[in-house]
Structures are given as structure tokens and as C-alpha cells.
Write a protein that holds these residues in place. Structure first.
Motif, short mmCIF file in Angstrom:
data_model
loop_
_atom_site.label_atom_id
_atom_site.label_comp_id
_atom_site.label_asym_id
_atom_site.label_seq_id
_atom_site.Cartn_x
_atom_site.Cartn_y
_atom_site.Cartn_z
N PHE A 53 0.84 -1.19 0.00
CA PHE A 53 0.00 0.00 0.00
C PHE A 53 0.88 1.24 0.00
CE2 PHE A 53 -2.17 -3.41 2.28
CZ PHE A 53 -3.36 -3.50 1.56
N PHE A 54 0.26 2.38 -0.26
CA PHE A 54 0.99 3.64 -0.21
C PHE A 54 1.11 4.10 1.25
CE2 PHE A 54 -0.23 3.74 -4.66
CZ PHE A 54 0.91 4.26 -5.24
N VAL A 55 2.33 4.19 1.71
CA VAL A 55 2.63 4.67 3.05
C VAL A 55 3.65 5.79 2.91
CG1 VAL A 55 3.52 4.07 5.33
CG2 VAL A 55 2.21 2.39 4.03
N SER A 56 3.40 6.95 3.49
CA SER A 56 4.27 8.10 3.30
C SER A 56 5.62 7.88 3.97
CB SER A 56 3.61 9.36 3.87
OG SER A 56 3.61 9.32 5.29
N PRO A 57 6.66 8.58 3.49
CA PRO A 57 7.97 8.47 4.13
C PRO A 57 7.92 8.73 5.63
CG PRO A 57 8.19 9.61 2.05
CD PRO A 57 6.71 9.42 2.27
N HIS A 58 7.09 9.70 6.07
CA HIS A 58 7.00 9.97 7.50
C HIS A 58 6.56 8.73 8.26
CE1 HIS A 58 6.09 12.02 11.29
NE2 HIS A 58 4.99 11.28 11.30
N HIS A 59 5.52 8.06 7.78
CA HIS A 59 5.00 6.91 8.50
C HIS A 59 5.89 5.68 8.32
CE1 HIS A 59 1.38 8.74 10.03
NE2 HIS A 59 1.10 9.23 8.84
N VAL A 60 6.64 5.60 7.22
CA VAL A 60 7.61 4.51 7.08
C VAL A 60 8.65 4.59 8.18
CG1 VAL A 60 9.50 3.65 5.63
CG2 VAL A 60 7.27 4.17 4.62
N VAL A 69 -2.57 5.02 5.90
CA VAL A 69 -2.31 4.14 4.77
C VAL A 69 -3.33 4.46 3.68
CG1 VAL A 69 -2.21 1.75 3.97
CG2 VAL A 69 -1.42 2.33 6.27
N TRP A 70 -2.89 4.47 2.43
CA TRP A 70 -3.76 4.75 1.29
C TRP A 70 -3.98 3.46 0.50
CZ3 TRP A 70 -5.36 9.92 0.10
CH2 TRP A 70 -4.82 10.90 0.94
N ALA A 71 -5.25 3.15 0.21
CA ALA A 71 -5.57 1.92 -0.50
C ALA A 71 -6.64 2.19 -1.55
CB ALA A 71 -6.06 0.85 0.47
#
Length: 611
Positions: A53-60, A69-71
Motif C-alpha cells: 500500500f501507499f505509506v508516506s515516508p514519515h509513517h515509514v 495508509v492509502w488503498a
């Protein structure tokens, strides 16, 4: 006929059953559109999410249990299987850009080096060129460290915040460059921001602008009558500022989607802009009404987690303005008994309407034998009875396939522990297939248990009008003594106001300590599992009814009034900023003790602060 729920969040279940037709961005972009979710994860789940899924660098890079999380719509089921719990947020037209390296992302932006408190506001509509937000010693320079518009129009070319990957931001240098152009109106028009419908004229008043000025605007002499700001210069007018403009429903959107993912990202953005040793105060004067109101929603838990991990942070939250409205009712359902509640949908309502029902047993835990029926205004059509874990849809009229009402009932609730949650939704529309949803609906509840006593709270989700809609969108509750429910306006707090760690602010009168008529007091008994209620009160009125206090309008050197706990919260927050210094809070109790130290030594009543 009742069916088993696919998703534990009834709002997500509603979106699924209505094919996401209540979300304008989904209708424009289809099933491939990425939708944000606030999720709770284990350490192992967090590590795996970025692969699918798309996870921003901050949350990584972060390590906490809550993240955004973006789905895509077709991947929501997979996401649900990959996390402990999740809550959908409002879809927007421009979801995250694809990151080339999610595992590392871009380096964090440079931070301010000042150890004065940094003031953050999460709201809508910031007049970022206004002289109220400039350096009082050098009016050619802004105090804003950053403005992040999370839902940026496609035609506006602001840089995307690399740490989060969506929306657009202006940093201090970009704002100073626009200040130098000496044409506020032209800059706002180019940014498609702060314009009235149609884009021809600037707004005169903007909610977030008034809030930011009340909290941290430069004090001008002489102070106007009924000013929301103090009469003398203070520490707050010297502080650096950060503003995050969160998405809000547009034409074609309903009010069921949460803003939780955006709010949590906004808090992280503000903290990233400040020096790691600087105290930070964030004010949130926006919010919804429905929810568990026991501190257990994902959004409240995420805020509390951030506060626990950030000793330098204070968050003030407006308590809400629903005390005088019929949007919250409560009842006790004894063993074997039945109660009814009326829910009136206005004729010509252009939006979907939502009612939430929360129930728990007096001894704790979710009711095991509660069932619910919903009877249409014509008295002929009935939805239910439903029990936990079921949903059902009600056709508009015989032989017409359009569904105008959905009920989704979930054991344990999607966000709360030990409560059942049910949502009821009537679908908007003015055609013959959907006009039949107007009128008085009847909610009938039965406690089939011979032992359990069930406590019930009914909440109507606030349903604000859109800019180009007409008609009265807000539904209301109707009660009577023989039906068992009673309106409880004093406890009609915002959905954020039961978080354990935030400072909840109600509204009081400028000339006395009387409570504003719209402000909830939060006098809630422990039996209902609610938090303590309102912590403090800020002035928002001269008298007890709407009139408001003055702060800047959109254009520099203009004044406009605004009322409500949205004003009271920054009035109180400014007092806190001026008292913070380099204060750091070890834990929640430390914050509570510091706040209590500001109260009068003569009385234990909550603090009342005036400009």
C-alpha cells in the motif's frame, strides 16, 4: 432481509453497499482512486504495509501503532486483513503521488531554531498573507513556518510536502515572496484560495483565519471593543506558526467520512516544523459530533499516543456548539423492555443523513441481545429487526429498486471496546424514488435479555450545508417521556472532546462566568464511561447568545465577529501559550496538574479565560 457485514466499520460498510456514491472524488476517478485510512497496527504489520500500500515516508520511519495508509477501493479488503483496526477518511481528488523510495523518503524539512512555543492550528482557510501573522518587529516577514493545504486543486502548483506526499505547501520563503508582491487578493486568486463561490471575490471572514488571529495574531492598539485578542502585546504574537488546512466535504460528498487520517498527519506535520526542543501548542476548532465519546475512537487513541510520546505538546479542542440542538439523546433499556426514538428528516434535504446508536451494559461489555427496527415515515416499510453484525437496506417504494435507507449494526463497534454501534443512513435525493425518506422515522429498540440493563446514546452526525446546496440538511431527534429517550444537550460534545489527553474548551460570556447557551458543559456521570468533560472555558460572547468576538477578516486590517467554542478554544489556548515557557509534560497527569494550577485558588470550578 438482514445480511452479514463485510466490514467492521459501519460507515465503510455503507460506502461499500452504496458503491462509494456518497464520495464525489470516487465518482470522478473510479475504483483506482486511493483512499486514506487511519489504521492501528502491530510492529510486524507496520513493516509489511509499505510493500502493498501507499505509506508516506514519515509513517515509514515512525514506529508508533497508528499510521495513515492509502488503498484503492479494490484493495480495502486486503488492507482490513493486514491491520488491527482501521477508519476510512474522506476521499480527495489528488491522493498521494507515487514515491520512488518509500523505505527512506526525503529528508525531513529544516526546523525552526527558536525555543519559543510553536503554535499550530488545524482548521480551514488561512489568510496567510494577513499582517496579523507577520513578525511584529518586521512586517515584511511572516511568522508562518508552513501552510499545508491537504486537498489542493490540481491547477495550483504548490510543492507537495515530501514527507506526506499529498496536497501542497508554502514554506516561509514562499510566503515572504508573496508578501513582497504587495497584492493579497491577487495572490489568493492565483492560489484558488479564500474565494467566494465562483471565484470573483475574496471571502470577508474565514474560520481558520479568525481562530489563528485569536490565538496568535499581532495585537493592535487600540484594541477594538469585543476583541478576541488581549489588549497588550504578549508572547503569543512573537511565536512561529504552522497551519494545516484539512479537507472538507464538497458538493456530492456526505458527512459520514472521518477526517481522522488527515488530522493525525496534520499533527505530525506541525511537530516536524518545530525545533525538537520547542514547546508546541496545537488548536483544533473543527470536528464532528457522532462517535463513541468514551475516548476509544481510533482518532482519539492516536492523539493520546502522540501526546504520550511528545512531552512538549499541548492540544486544545473546541467542545462543540450542539448543546441547544436535538442531536443527542440517551436512555436506559431495562431487561425485557422496548423503547422508541423519533428521527426527523427534513423535506428537500440535499444530503445523506446519519444517526449513530451506541449501547453498552451497565456491568460493562456490549449488549448481547439487543435488536433494532427502523420504521419509515409512511408506517408501512420496516427495516429489521437487526442484531449485532448485520445490515439491511430498505427500498424507496414498491417496485422501485433505489435503496433510500441502510442500517449497519456491528458488535463491539468499529472503534470502541465494549460497546455496540449501529449507523442508520437515509440517502439523499429529490426524485420520486428518494423523496419518501423525508418525515419522521421511528427507531424501535428491544432488550431481549432477562438480565442485562443497556445504556444507549443516540447521536446525529452533524450535516453542514454545502456551498451550492439549498434546503435544510440537518436531521433532528424527537423524543417524548413515554418513549423513554431524553435529549441530553449538556453532554453533546465534539467527537474529539473525550480524548484523555487533550484540553477541552467550552464557551463562556465575556462579562460574566455564565455558560454560552450553545456550549456543552460535559457534566457526565461515570456510569456512562465518559471522560471528565470540559476542562476550561474561554470567552466567546458578550452575552449568552451568538454575537461573537472580533478578530481579523481575510484581508489585512479588517475585523469580523465569530462566535462559538471555535473562538473560546483559541482564547484559552493563547493564555496557555503565554504561560508555557519551556514547559515539558512528563505524562497526562502532569498536563492536568499544570492546567489545574491556573484555576482560582478559591474555587474548584473550571478556568474561565477572557482576552
Amino acid at each position: 432481509m438482514a445480511s452479514t457485514n463485510l466490514y467492521p466499520d459501519p460507515y465503510l460498510q455503507w460506502s461499500h453497499l452504496t458503491q462509494f456514491s456518497g464520495h464525489a472524488a470516487c465518482q470522478r476517478h473510479g475504483a483506482a482512486l486511493l483512499i486514506p485510512f487511519l489504521v492501528r497496527v502491530s510492529e510486524a504489520q507496520r513493516a509489511a504495509l509499505g510493500k502493498s500500500f501507499f505509506v508516506s515516508p514519515h509513517h515509514v520511519r515512525s514506529t508508533g501503532p497508528f499510521m495513515t495508509v492509502w488503498a484503492a477501493i479494490h484493495d480495502i479488503g486486503q488492507l482490513q486483513d493486514s491491520v488491527d483496526s482501521m477508519m476510512m477518511a474522506l476521499p480527495i481528488d489528488r491522493p498521494p503521488v507515487a514515491w520512488a523510495a518509500q523505505a527512506t523518503g526525503s529528508p525531513p524539512p529544516p526546523r525552526t531554531q527558536s525555543l519559543r512555543p510553536v503554535i499550530g492550528v488545524i482548521d480551514n482557510d488561512c489568510a496567510y498573507l494577513n499582517t496579523a501573522f507577520r513578525n511584529p518587529d518586521d512586517p515584511s516577514k511572516t511568522r508562518l513556518l508552513g501552510l499545508w493545504r491537504q486537498d489542493l486543486p490540481a491547477a495550483v502548483g504548490w510543492p507537495v510536502p515530501p514527507e506526506f506526499g499529498y496536497g501542497g505547501e508554502l514554506d516561509r520563503a514562499a510566503i515572504n515572496e508573496q508578501i513582497a508582491s504587495n497584492d493579497e487578493a491577487a495572490s489568493y486568486r492565483l492560489a484558488q484560495y479564500l474565494m467566494q463561490q465562483g471565484g470573483a471575490f475574496l471571502q470577508q471572514r474565514a474560520h481558520g483565519t479568525h481562530v489563528l488571529d485569536t490565538l496568535a495574531g499581532v495585537v493592535r492598539a487600540p484594541a477594538p471593543a469585543l476583541s478576541a485578542k488581549p489588549s497588550r502585546p504578549d508572547l503569543a504574537q512573537q511565536c512561529d506558526l504552522v497551519f494545516v488546512d484539512v479537507p472538507r466535504p464538497k458538493i456530492g460528498d456526505v458527512t459520514g467520512a472521518s477526517s481522522g487520517a488527515y488530522l493525525i498527519d496534520a499533527v505530525h506535520y506541525i511537530l516536524a516544523k518545530a525545533d525538537p526542543d520547542a514547546p508546541v501548542l496545537i488548536n483544533i476548532s473543527i470536528g464532528a459530533l457522532a462517535g463513541p465519546h468514551d475516548g476509544s475512537s481510533l482518532l482519539e487513541l492516536a492523539l493520546d499516543e502522540i501526546l504520550k510520546e511528545t512531552p512538549r505538546l499541548l492540544i486544545t479542542v473546541a467542545a462543540g456548539n450542539a448543546r441547544g440542538e436535538r442531536l443527542h439523546a440517551r436512555a436506559t433499556l431495562t431487561p425485557g423492555s422496548q423503547l422508541e426514538l423519533g428521527w426527523r428528516i427534513a423535506h428537500g434535504d440535499p444530503t445523506d443523513s446519519f444517526l449513530e446508536l451506541w449501547g453498552r451494559c451497565t456491568h460493562g461489555g456490549a449488549p448481547s441481545q439487543l435488536d433494532v427496527e427502523l420504521i419509515a415515515p409512511d408506517g408501512l416499510r420496516c427495516l429489521g429487526p437487526l442484531t449485532s453484525g448485520q445490515h439491511a437496506c430498505l427500498p424507496a417504494i414498491p417496485d422501485v429498486p433505489t435503496e433510500v435507507c441502510l442500517a449497519a449494526f456491528e458488535a463491539g463497534g468499529p472503534k470502541s471496546v465494549g460497546q455496540d454501534m449501529m449507523i442508520l443512513s437515509t440517502v439523499a435525493g429529490l426524485g420520486p424514488a428518494t423523496q419518501s425518506n423525508a418525515g419522521l422515522w421511528t427507531l424501535r429498540l428491544r432488550n431481549q435479555s432477562s438480565e442485562e440493563q443497556v445504556m444507549l446514546d443516540a447521536w446525529i452526525q452533524r450535516d453542514d450545508p454545502r456551498q451550492t446546496t439549498s434546503g435544510e440538511p440537518q436531521s433532528r431527534l424527537e423524543t417524548s417521556s413515554d418513549r423513554g429517550f431524553s435529549i441530553f444537550g449538556d453532554g453533546a460534545l465534539s467527537d474529539l472532546a473525550t480524548s484523555a489527553g487533550v484540553v477541552v474548551v467550552g464557551a463562556a460570556c465575556l462579562r460574566s462566568d455564565a455558560l454560552a447557551t450553545y456550549s456543552p458543559g460535559g457534566s457526565l456521570t461515570p456510569d456512562w464511561r465518559w471522560r471528565r468533560g470540559v476542562d476550561a472555558y474561554g470567552a466567546s460572547e458578550e452575552g449568552t447568545t451568538f454575537g461573537g468576538l472580533y478578530a481579523t477578516g481575510v484581508c489585512s486590517d479588517t475585523l469580523v465577529p465569530m462566535a462559538g467554542t471555535s473562538v473560546a478554544a483559541p482564547v484559552l489556548a493563547r493564555r496557555l501559550v503565554n504561560s508555557m515557557g519551556a514547559t515539558r509534560f512528563v505524562n497526562l497527569g502532569d498536563r492536568r496538574a499544570w492546567l489545574a494550577s491556573m484555576r482560582s485558588p478559591i474555587t474548584a470550578e473550571p478556568l474561565v479565560v477572557r482576552p
